[in-house]
Design a protein around this motif. Structure first.
Motif, PDB file in Angstrom:
ATOM      1  N   ILE A  27       0.811  -1.044  -0.323  1.00  0.00           N
ATOM      2  CA  ILE A  27       0.099   0.443  -0.010  1.00  0.00           C
ATOM      3  C   ILE A  27       1.058   1.159  -0.241  1.00  0.00           C
ATOM      4  O   ILE A  27       1.696   1.860   0.820  1.00  0.00           O
ATOM      5  N   ASP A  28       1.421   1.956  -1.212  1.00  0.00           N
ATOM      6  CA  ASP A  28       1.822   3.309  -0.720  1.00  0.00           C
ATOM      7  C   ASP A  28       2.553   2.915  -1.264  1.00  0.00           C
ATOM      8  O   ASP A  28       4.068   3.533  -0.085  1.00  0.00           O
ATOM      9  N   GLY A  29       3.493   2.068  -1.374  1.00  0.00           N
ATOM     10  CA  GLY A  29       5.046   1.253  -1.432  1.00  0.00           C
ATOM     11  C   GLY A  29       5.493   0.488  -0.231  1.00  0.00           C
ATOM     12  O   GLY A  29       6.803  -0.231  -0.026  1.00  0.00           O
ATOM     13  N   ARG A  30       4.661   0.477   1.013  1.00  0.00           N
ATOM     14  CA  ARG A  30       4.657  -0.172   2.121  1.00  0.00           C
ATOM     15  C   ARG A  30       4.536  -1.614   1.941  1.00  0.00           C
ATOM     16  O   ARG A  30       3.488  -2.220   1.979  1.00  0.00           O
ATOM     17  N   TYR A  34      -9.729  -6.567 -10.465  1.00  0.00           N
ATOM     18  CA  TYR A  34      -8.666  -4.983 -10.423  1.00  0.00           C
ATOM     19  C   TYR A  34     -10.379  -4.467  -9.303  1.00  0.00           C
ATOM     20  O   TYR A  34     -12.115  -5.113  -9.545  1.00  0.00           O
ATOM     21  N   SER A  35      -9.746  -4.076  -8.025  1.00  0.00           N
ATOM     22  CA  SER A  35     -10.687  -3.329  -7.390  1.00  0.00           C
ATOM     23  C   SER A  35     -10.412  -2.517  -6.658  1.00  0.00           C
ATOM     24  O   SER A  35     -10.023  -1.561  -6.036  1.00  0.00           O
ATOM     25  N   PRO A  36     -11.020  -1.111  -7.016  1.00  0.00           N
ATOM     26  CA  PRO A  36     -10.525   0.299  -6.801  1.00  0.00           C
ATOM     27  C   PRO A  36     -11.870   0.627  -5.831  1.00  0.00           C
ATOM     28  O   PRO A  36     -12.995   0.560  -6.349  1.00  0.00           O
ATOM     29  N   MET A  37     -11.395   0.703  -4.790  1.00  0.00           N
ATOM     30  CA  MET A  37     -11.684   1.100  -3.694  1.00  0.00           C
ATOM     31  C   MET A  37     -11.363   2.479  -2.934  1.00  0.00           C
ATOM     32  O   MET A  37     -10.045   2.262  -2.755  1.00  0.00           O
ATOM     33  N   LEU A  38     -11.706   2.485  -2.022  1.00  0.00           N
ATOM     34  CA  LEU A  38     -10.773   3.347  -0.957  1.00  0.00           C
ATOM     35  C   LEU A  38     -10.534   4.464  -1.115  1.00  0.00           C
ATOM     36  O   LEU A  38      -9.025   4.697  -0.850  1.00  0.00           O
ATOM     37  N   GLY A  39     -10.241   4.960  -2.525  1.00  0.00           N
ATOM     38  CA  GLY A  39      -9.045   5.778  -2.504  1.00  0.00           C
ATOM     39  C   GLY A  39      -7.537   5.250  -3.144  1.00  0.00           C
ATOM     40  O   GLY A  39      -7.076   5.813  -3.685  1.00  0.00           O
ATOM     41  N   PHE A  40      -8.217   3.910  -4.161  1.00  0.00           N
ATOM     42  CA  PHE A  40      -6.641   2.677  -4.169  1.00  0.00           C
ATOM     43  C   PHE A  40      -7.803   2.345  -5.032  1.00  0.00           C
ATOM     44  O   PHE A  40      -9.172   2.779  -5.410  1.00  0.00           O
ATOM     45  N   ARG A  41      -6.761   1.931  -6.442  1.00  0.00           N
ATOM     46  CA  ARG A  41      -6.672   1.334  -7.279  1.00  0.00           C
ATOM     47  C   ARG A  41      -6.571  -0.133  -7.389  1.00  0.00           C
ATOM     48  O   ARG A  41      -5.273  -0.069  -7.944  1.00  0.00           O
ATOM     49  N   TYR A  42      -6.528  -1.353  -6.660  1.00  0.00           N
ATOM     50  CA  TYR A  42      -6.444  -2.535  -6.628  1.00  0.00           C
ATOM     51  C   TYR A  42      -6.387  -3.358  -7.865  1.00  0.00           C
ATOM     52  O   TYR A  42      -7.241  -3.524  -8.509  1.00  0.00           O
ATOM     53  N   GLN A  43      -4.722  -3.806  -7.569  1.00  0.00           N
ATOM     54  CA  GLN A  43      -4.569  -5.028  -9.220  1.00  0.00           C
ATOM     55  C   GLN A  43      -4.871  -6.366  -7.662  1.00  0.00           C
ATOM     56  O   GLN A  43      -3.579  -5.976  -6.976  1.00  0.00           O
ATOM     57  N   LYS A 101      -4.199 -14.311  -0.991  1.00  0.00           N
ATOM     58  CA  LYS A 101      -4.446 -12.833  -1.942  1.00  0.00           C
ATOM     59  C   LYS A 101      -3.214 -12.443  -1.977  1.00  0.00           C
ATOM     60  O   LYS A 101      -2.241 -11.939  -0.803  1.00  0.00           O
ATOM     61  N   THR A 102      -2.430 -11.710  -3.135  1.00  0.00           N
ATOM     62  CA  THR A 102      -1.484 -10.796  -3.228  1.00  0.00           C
ATOM     63  C   THR A 102      -2.930  -9.129  -3.999  1.00  0.00           C
ATOM     64  O   THR A 102      -3.014  -9.454  -4.717  1.00  0.00           O
ATOM     65  N   PHE A 103      -2.112  -8.490  -3.807  1.00  0.00           N
ATOM     66  CA  PHE A 103      -2.498  -6.831  -3.793  1.00  0.00           C
ATOM     67  C   PHE A 103      -1.618  -6.062  -4.175  1.00  0.00           C
ATOM     68  O   PHE A 103      -0.340  -5.922  -3.572  1.00  0.00           O
ATOM     69  N   THR A 104      -1.703  -5.217  -5.520  1.00  0.00           N
ATOM     70  CA  THR A 104      -0.434  -3.774  -4.930  1.00  0.00           C
ATOM     71  C   THR A 104      -1.625  -2.130  -5.741  1.00  0.00           C
ATOM     72  O   THR A 104      -3.071  -2.634  -6.043  1.00  0.00           O
ATOM     73  N   HIS A 105      -1.147  -1.090  -5.062  1.00  0.00           N
ATOM     74  CA  HIS A 105      -2.248  -0.509  -5.760  1.00  0.00           C
ATOM     75  C   HIS A 105      -1.340   0.746  -7.274  1.00  0.00           C
ATOM     76  O   HIS A 105       0.006   0.508  -7.066  1.00  0.00           O
TER      77      HIS A 105
END
Length: 133
Positions: free
Chosen positions: A42-45, A90-99, A116-120
């Protein structure tokens, strides 16, 4: 490897989206293996939690539905090989655009998410209301 999916797998994806969008952690818990892990950034973290901690976080936050966000989630790809599957979402939500990717296993006739793996993925201002192709 096949790119089709059986109706149970497609239904699981729909229930996953519903659970995430509405913040229904109890519904999501039925989709994950008890030992599943969640990894991402999340934001590189770096982010890593066992599924139980992830579900507590979902239950404790305002859901996209409660915030009045439009439902723009959709599957991008499904690969099935025997009793395993990988789903790209693809899951855009809560100010993020998750893949994200869900890894699933078929156990006793039921699909379960084991990872589950994800990135913004940053979006341009003109992309905020549209899904990628």
């Amino acid at each position: 490897m096949h790119t089709y999916a059986d109706p149970q797998l497609l239904a699981l994806i729909d229930r996953y989206f519903d659970g995430v969008y509405t913040g229904n952690a109890a519904l999501l818990a039925t989709l994950f293996d008890d030992d599943a892990q969640v990894y991402g950034d999340i934001d590189g973290r770096a982010y890593h939690q066992p599924v139980a901690a992830y579900l507590l976080a979902v239950a404790g936050r305002d859901s996209p539905a409660k915030r009045g966000e439009p439902f723009l989630m959709r599957p991008l790809g499904i690969d099935v090989a025997g009793s395993i599957a990988n789903v790209k979402l693809y899951s855009p939500m809560l100010g993020f655009r998750y893949q994200l990717y869900l890894t699933l296993i078929l156990r006793a006739g039921n699909w379960l998410i084991v990872n589950k793996t994800f990135t913004h993925i940053p979006a341009l201002p003109t992309e905020e209301t549209s899904c990628p192709t």
